[in-house]
Motif scaffolding. Structure first.
Motif, short mmCIF file in Angstrom:
data_model
loop_
_atom_site.label_atom_id
_atom_site.label_comp_id
_atom_site.label_asym_id
_atom_site.label_seq_id
_atom_site.Cartn_x
_atom_site.Cartn_y
_atom_site.Cartn_z
N VAL A 201 -6.08 -18.19 22.40
CA VAL A 201 -7.29 -18.56 21.64
C VAL A 201 -8.32 -19.07 22.63
O VAL A 201 -8.02 -19.93 23.45
N GLY A 202 -9.51 -18.51 22.59
CA GLY A 202 -10.58 -18.94 23.47
C GLY A 202 -11.46 -17.79 23.88
O GLY A 202 -11.24 -16.66 23.43
N PRO A 203 -12.47 -17.98 24.73
CA PRO A 203 -12.87 -19.29 25.22
C PRO A 203 -13.59 -20.13 24.15
O PRO A 203 -14.44 -19.63 23.44
N CYS A 204 -13.18 -21.37 24.07
CA CYS A 204 -13.76 -22.31 23.12
C CYS A 204 -14.39 -23.45 23.89
O CYS A 204 -13.80 -23.92 24.87
N GLU A 205 -15.54 -23.89 23.44
CA GLU A 205 -16.20 -24.98 24.14
C GLU A 205 -15.90 -26.30 23.43
O GLU A 205 -16.02 -26.40 22.20
N GLY A 206 -15.50 -27.27 24.20
CA GLY A 206 -15.35 -28.62 23.66
C GLY A 206 -14.33 -28.74 22.55
O GLY A 206 -13.20 -28.26 22.67
N ILE A 207 -14.75 -29.35 21.45
CA ILE A 207 -13.85 -29.70 20.35
C ILE A 207 -13.32 -28.47 19.64
O ILE A 207 -12.28 -28.49 18.99
N GLU A 208 -14.05 -27.39 19.78
CA GLU A 208 -13.66 -26.13 19.14
C GLU A 208 -12.23 -25.73 19.47
O GLU A 208 -11.52 -25.15 18.65
N MET A 209 -11.81 -26.01 20.72
CA MET A 209 -10.48 -25.56 21.15
C MET A 209 -9.42 -26.11 20.22
O MET A 209 -8.57 -25.36 19.74
N GLY A 210 -9.45 -27.39 19.96
CA GLY A 210 -8.44 -27.99 19.10
C GLY A 210 -8.50 -27.46 17.68
O GLY A 210 -7.49 -27.13 17.07
N ASP A 211 -9.71 -27.36 17.14
CA ASP A 211 -9.86 -26.88 15.77
C ASP A 211 -9.30 -25.47 15.63
O ASP A 211 -8.51 -25.18 14.73
N TYR A 344 -6.01 -31.27 20.92
CA TYR A 344 -7.02 -32.33 21.02
C TYR A 344 -6.62 -33.29 22.14
O TYR A 344 -7.44 -33.69 22.98
N VAL A 345 -5.35 -33.66 22.16
CA VAL A 345 -4.87 -34.60 23.18
C VAL A 345 -4.94 -33.96 24.57
O VAL A 345 -5.36 -34.60 25.53
N VAL A 346 -4.55 -32.71 24.66
CA VAL A 346 -4.53 -32.02 25.95
C VAL A 346 -5.94 -31.87 26.52
O VAL A 346 -6.21 -32.24 27.67
N THR A 347 -6.85 -31.34 25.71
CA THR A 347 -8.20 -31.11 26.23
C THR A 347 -8.92 -32.43 26.51
O THR A 347 -9.67 -32.53 27.48
N ASN A 348 -8.64 -33.42 25.69
CA ASN A 348 -9.22 -34.74 25.92
C ASN A 348 -8.76 -35.30 27.26
O ASN A 348 -9.55 -35.79 28.08
N ARG A 349 -7.45 -35.22 27.51
CA ARG A 349 -6.89 -35.74 28.75
C ARG A 349 -7.50 -35.03 29.97
O ARG A 349 -7.84 -35.65 30.97
N ILE A 350 -7.68 -33.73 29.83
CA ILE A 350 -8.20 -32.96 30.96
C ILE A 350 -9.63 -33.36 31.29
O ILE A 350 -9.97 -33.64 32.45
N ILE A 351 -10.50 -33.42 30.28
CA ILE A 351 -11.89 -33.75 30.62
C ILE A 351 -12.05 -35.20 31.03
O ILE A 351 -12.95 -35.54 31.81
N ARG A 352 -11.18 -36.07 30.54
CA ARG A 352 -11.26 -37.46 31.02
C ARG A 352 -10.99 -37.50 32.51
O ARG A 352 -11.66 -38.19 33.27
N THR A 353 -10.05 -36.69 32.97
CA THR A 353 -9.70 -36.68 34.38
C THR A 353 -10.77 -36.00 35.22
O THR A 353 -11.19 -36.53 36.25
N ILE A 354 -11.21 -34.82 34.79
CA ILE A 354 -12.07 -34.04 35.69
C ILE A 354 -13.56 -34.24 35.46
O ILE A 354 -14.35 -33.95 36.35
N CYS A 355 -13.95 -34.74 34.29
CA CYS A 355 -15.38 -34.92 34.03
C CYS A 355 -15.80 -36.38 33.93
O CYS A 355 -16.94 -36.72 34.23
N LEU A 356 -14.91 -37.21 33.45
CA LEU A 356 -15.31 -38.59 33.17
C LEU A 356 -14.71 -39.58 34.15
O LEU A 356 -14.98 -40.78 34.05
N GLY A 357 -13.87 -39.08 35.05
CA GLY A 357 -13.32 -39.98 36.05
C GLY A 357 -12.48 -41.09 35.47
O GLY A 357 -12.43 -42.20 35.99
N GLU A 358 -11.76 -40.80 34.36
CA GLU A 358 -10.95 -41.86 33.73
C GLU A 358 -9.47 -41.70 34.05
O GLU A 358 -9.00 -40.59 34.25
#
Lengths: 358, 349
Positions: A201-211, A344-358
């Motif tokens: 499934v994809g490519p989906c941008e942002g929250i779309e992936m989980g939905d 939702y958890v997976v994509t959230n974790r990824i962008i926190r690491t690579i985009c938000l520096g968390e």
């Protein structure tokens, strides 16, 4: 089985008038099973904002206590219903507790908030959902011999022939149903273990992936009902020399996709390497316990204990496709998420690491 | 459906007259040809049937009269054909004891300015064609314990969805106010909701929806049971949770009317229990145990979002300060005419 498989349903062409059926879907307290129920909506719509917030009995889904049982479901995305057709819809929902706060099992809310924070980077995802078909008991793989095992893995991957693939009807129905519904299904193939399949499934941008991924899972299980087949998203359904099932997650941001984006890819992967343990915890619903059975270092997985990456390397945690290396730009593939992970958890974790520096 | 069902009817229509038999819970029906389609029950003739075959009279004076009271489109015969809900009368013009609609209609008329609205959550269980073995349950044993079935998806979680889908669509077509459906806690158990209906409508719509359900299931060789505790032991029973509101309750500040009404009903717990199944409470005694999300039959209680109470006030209504409340006591085989009449009597008289 209920014995109704194979029977046609002569009532489904009856006129509904103006009313439509909205099937509200939510994730239950297990973090991996889906629940749903239908509401008549008097005026057709495809906009979740037009739909009422509803509620259900959380004590039946491990989501609340008996004395305090109403859980709210808030529509967030609509898809066309491939079973009821017409103007009927599937409605992905997020759960709120009785005070209107985000329910502890609602992982979409924080994913959405973080996706909003980094939306200028346009993070795209593509998830490769693997799964295994079981017969109606849910215990015996579909099409496997009654008292024994199929021949060893080898001939099944992308195979053709009744002795190579089982359950193709379900795969075909699912693909078509997803296209109809508006799910961004991108491809499918038979997998290495017999009765195991994958779709992307994809490519989906942002929250779309989980939905899109969650609703695609619901559609798959619902289709399989029609064939008396049970879908398992367990990441290691058969122990021993049989492949597990994953949710390989492909990721890119706008800078990675642009000319010269390759260093961005490497930078992102290095950041993820520093957070291997945090990612593993997010990559299945049991804090890593499910994945322990799957990420052994064998069967095209990397060991759960170690982070590694490489070009075209399917034994690594993260793989950079050969074409991406050649183009000097593109995306990369995180092979660690399990088939029953929460996107939702997976994509959230990824962008926190690579985009938000968390 | 066979090829014959698309044959032209030469301008005539079929009216399927439905009535409740002497058990107070079973539905009977028979068909009459109409010379032309009709749009109102007033255009339909009174008819009659042999009441000695339905426990509604004796052989010597067996004619029972059936009087049309509301019509719905027929989802089986389609076209201009109709389903006709009827009331039963004795030859002397008096309503039969199992005709609870007559008295219900009178009390609804009396209090119609209060605009009582109802919504009923009809639960039921699917059985195989013997009517004895739940649909899809293992041959010599039981399914795994309750937990994964409620609102579930998957061949090992829900049984009989085809029937549910057919029923919902058939009800929408027929004009029955079906509002929703879901798989229930026990496997092979389902629920659908009818409403909001004002006054006498509630009983008419619910009875016809039950006929449609049993008739749809016929097509699939499945039997529908409205028994309130079909499987003894650690398996949920089946109810007809009845949601109620009056005009005052629905207005801002209506919560005080809700509480007042509930308190009135609390004083008449035994009278309500007697009306909440067809056997004066004997059926419900098997179901209202205090376990499995029921309140004990012996005690009246109410609470916000409390599914173990006799009456539950939804959380949203508490927040809003107005709305409706839910009486969880009626059994799945109750007569909605009797139930709604009893409720209006308690809260409006």
């Amino acid at each position: 089985m209920d014995g109704l498989d194979g029977q046609t349903n002569p009532f489904l062409d009856l006129d509904q008038g103006e009313a439509i059926q909205a099937y509200y879907i939510w994730i239950d307290g297990s973090g991996q099973a889906l629940r749903g129920k239908t509401k008549t909506i008097l005026k057709k719509t495809m906009d979740p904002k037009d739909l009422p917030i509803w509620n259900f009995d959380g004590s039946s889904t491990n989501q609340s206590l008996g004395e305090n049982s109403d859980i709210y479901i808030k529509p967030v995305a609509c898809f066309k219903d491939p079973f009821r057709r017409g103007d009927n819809i599937l409605v992905m929902c997020e759960t709120l507790d009785h005070e209107g706060n985000v329910h502890p099992t609602n992982k979409r809310n924080s994913c959405f908030a973080n996706m909003e924070k980094c939306k200028d980077l346009h993070p795209w995802f593509g998830i490769e959902q693997e799964y295994t078909m079981f017969d109606y008991t849910g215990v015996h793989p579909y099409g496997w011999p009654a008292n024994g095992y199929p021949g060893p893995q080898g001939p099944y991957y992308c195979g053709v022939g009744s002795d190579k693939v089982k359950g193709r009807k379900i795969v075909e129905a699912h693909y078509r149903a997803c296209l109809y519904a508006g799910i961004k299904i991108a491809g499918s193939n038979a997998e290495v273990m017999p009765s195991q399949w994958e779709y992307q499934v994809g490519p989906c941008e942002g929250i779309e992936m989980g939905d899109h991924l969650w609703v695609s899972r619901w559609i798959l299980q619902r289709i399989a009902e029609e064939f008396n087949v049970v879908i398992s998203f367990d990441p290691k359904p058969i122990p021993g020399d049989w492949n597990g099932a994953g949710c390989h997650t492909n990721i890119s941001t706008q800078p990675m996709r642009e000319d010269g984006g390759y260093p961005e890819i490497i930078k992102a992967i290095e950041l993820m390497g520093e957070k291997h343990v945090e990612h593993i915890i997010s990559y299945d619903p049991s804090g890593g316990e499910d994945n322990k059975r799957r990420l052994t270092g064998l069967h095209e997985t990397a060991s759960i204990d170690k982070f590694s990456y490489g070009v075209a390397h399917r034994g690594a945690s993260v793989r950079i496709p050969r074409q991406v290396e050649a183009d000097g730009k593109g995306y990369f593939e995180d092979r660690r998420p399990s088939s029953n992970s929460d996107p939702y958890v997976v994509t959230n974790r990824i962008i926190r690491t690579i985009c938000l520096g968390e | 459906m066979s090829n014959f069902m698309d044959l032209d009817q030469n301008g005539k229509a079929q009216a399927y007259y439905i009535w409740i038999d002497g058990s107070g819970q079973n539905i009977r029906g028979k068909t009459k040809t109409l010379d032309h389609p009709v749009t109102s029950p007033d255009e339909l003739p009174e008819w009659n049937f042999d009441g000695s075959s339905t426990n509604q009279s004796t052989g010597e004076n067996s004619d029972v009269y059936i009087k049309p009271v509301s019509i719905f489109k027929d989802p089986f015969r389609r076209g201009d054909n109709i389903l006709v809900m009827c009331e039963c009368y004795a030859p002397d013009g008096s309503p039969l004891p199992t005709n609870r609609r007559n008295a219900c209609n009178k009390i609804m008329e009396k209090h119609k300015d209060q605009k009582p609205w109802f919504g009923i959550e009809q639960e039921y269980t699917l059985f195989d064609d013997t009517g004895k073995h739940p649909l899809g349950w293992p041959k010599n044993g039981f399914p795994g314990p309750q937990g994964p079935y409620y609102c579930g998806v998957g061949a090992n979680r829900v049984k009989g969805r085809k029937i549910v889908e057919a029923h919902y669509r058939a009800c929408l077509y027929a004009g029955v106010k079906i509002a929703g459906s879901n798989a229930e806690v026990m496997p092979s158990q389902w629920e659908y909701q009818v409403g909001p209906c004002e006054g006498i409508e509630m009983g008419d719509h619910l009875w016809v929806s039950r006929y449609i359900l049993a008739r749809v299931a016929e097509e699939f060789d499945v039997v529908v049971s409205f028994d309130p505790k079909p499987i003894p032991g650690d398996w949920n029973g089946a109810g007809c949770h009845t949601n109620i509101s009056t005009l005052e309750m629905r207005k801002v500040g209506g919560m005080e009317h809700i509480i007042k009404a509930i308190e009135k009903m609390g004083k008449k717990h035994d009278e309500h229990i007697a009306e909440y199944d067809p056997t004066n409470g004997a059926d419900n005694a098997r179901r209202l145990t205090g376990l499995h999300e029921t309140a004990s039959i012996h005690q009246f209680s109410y609470g916000v979002a409390n599914r173990g109470a006799s009456i539950r006030i939804p959380r949203q209504c508490e927040k809003d300060g107005y709305g409706y409340f839910e009486d969880r006591r009626p059994a799945s085989n109750c007569d909605p005419y009797a139930v709604t009449a009893r409720i209006v009597a308690s809260i409006c008289e």
